[in-house]
Design a protein around this motif. Structure first.
Motif, short mmCIF file in Angstrom:
data_model
loop_
_atom_site.label_atom_id
_atom_site.label_comp_id
_atom_site.label_asym_id
_atom_site.label_seq_id
_atom_site.Cartn_x
_atom_site.Cartn_y
_atom_site.Cartn_z
N ARG A 56 36.44 16.56 17.38
CA ARG A 56 36.35 15.27 18.06
C ARG A 56 37.68 14.90 18.71
O ARG A 56 37.73 14.40 19.84
CB ARG A 56 35.94 14.19 17.06
N THR B 211 38.65 14.15 22.65
CA THR B 211 39.34 12.92 23.07
C THR B 211 40.61 13.25 23.82
O THR B 211 40.92 12.66 24.86
CB THR B 211 39.66 12.05 21.85
N ARG C 211 36.50 16.59 12.49
CA ARG C 211 37.46 15.60 13.01
C ARG C 211 38.35 16.22 14.08
O ARG C 211 38.67 15.60 15.09
CB ARG C 211 38.32 15.04 11.87
N VAL D 117 27.03 17.27 19.31
CA VAL D 117 27.63 16.00 19.70
C VAL D 117 27.78 16.05 21.21
O VAL D 117 28.37 16.99 21.75
CB VAL D 117 28.99 15.78 19.02
#
Length: 209
Positions: free
Chosen positions: A79, A83, A76, A184
């Motif tokens: 990610r 962002t 998390r 990812v």
């Protein structure tokens, strides 16, 4: 202490080029703004920020405090970091060449504690898990993946993400066995002309340095 944890390494790409033509005060201002964003992402998930290494960061989840979901917290965080980088590029760079980021995650046994001398101590985490996490981060260069994680991290996840893609079983310097990596994708395309950019997909080019 010896415990299982997930280690995160990140590296900012494009910052050296950015800093070459700007006053030192502007460079420090941008770097501090970036590190502030990434630090918030790590601490918001209960991670331990072990060290800043120029524009690089090392963090650990599951040490010194036990966290049963340390792998999920690390993912998390990764990610969130990506962002935040997108937002940082939009608001701070204002149309200039965007920064890119590489993040590596690895899960396994680590040794954590205070190390140093009688005059100076610092908290850190050491071991093969840490070394491999750093090398996994380096493997993101020249690939479409901003984030690569080892199979050990995938296995430790309590909830596996749907957008995770198998990358490759890669040889990593210093290890006798290959490491299975999952990725990812990055929203920012890799720059093949940058140092450490896209390399031929042969065995030699797939060994982390």
């Amino acid at each position: 202490e010896q415990r299982e944890a997930t280690v995160l390494f990140s590296d900012l790409r494009g910052f050296t080029t950015y800093s070459e033509s700007r006053p030192p005060a502007d460079v420090i201002d941008i770097l501090n703004g970036y590190l502030g964003e990434m630090t918030d992402a790590i601490l918001d998930e209960g991670g331990t920020l072990v060290a800043y290494m120029g524009d690089g960061i090392m963090a650990v989840f599951g040490a010194p405090l036990d966290q049963a979901d340390h792998a999920d917290r690390a993912l998390r965080t990764a990610r969130n970091m990506l962002t935040r980088l997108e937002r940082f590029n939009e608001t701070e760079l204002r149309g200039q060449a965007p920064f890119r980021m590489g993040i590596g995650l690895n899960t396994g046994e680590v040794i954590s504690g205070n190390v140093g001398s009688e005059r100076r101590l610092e908290y850190t985490t050491i071991g093969d898990t840490v070394n491999t996490a750093s090398r996994i981060e380096g493997m993101t260069k020249g690939t479409p993946y901003a984030l690569l994680m080892a199979q050990t991290t995938v296995d430790a996840l309590l909830s596996a993400p749907g957008d995770m893609e198998f990358f490759e079983d890669l040889a990593i310097r210093g290890r006798s066995e290959t490491v299975r990596l999952w990725g990812v994708r990055s929203s920012v395309a890799p720059d093949p002309s940058a140092p450490g950019g896209a390399q031929p997909a042969d065995d030699a080019g797939r060994v982390a340095r």
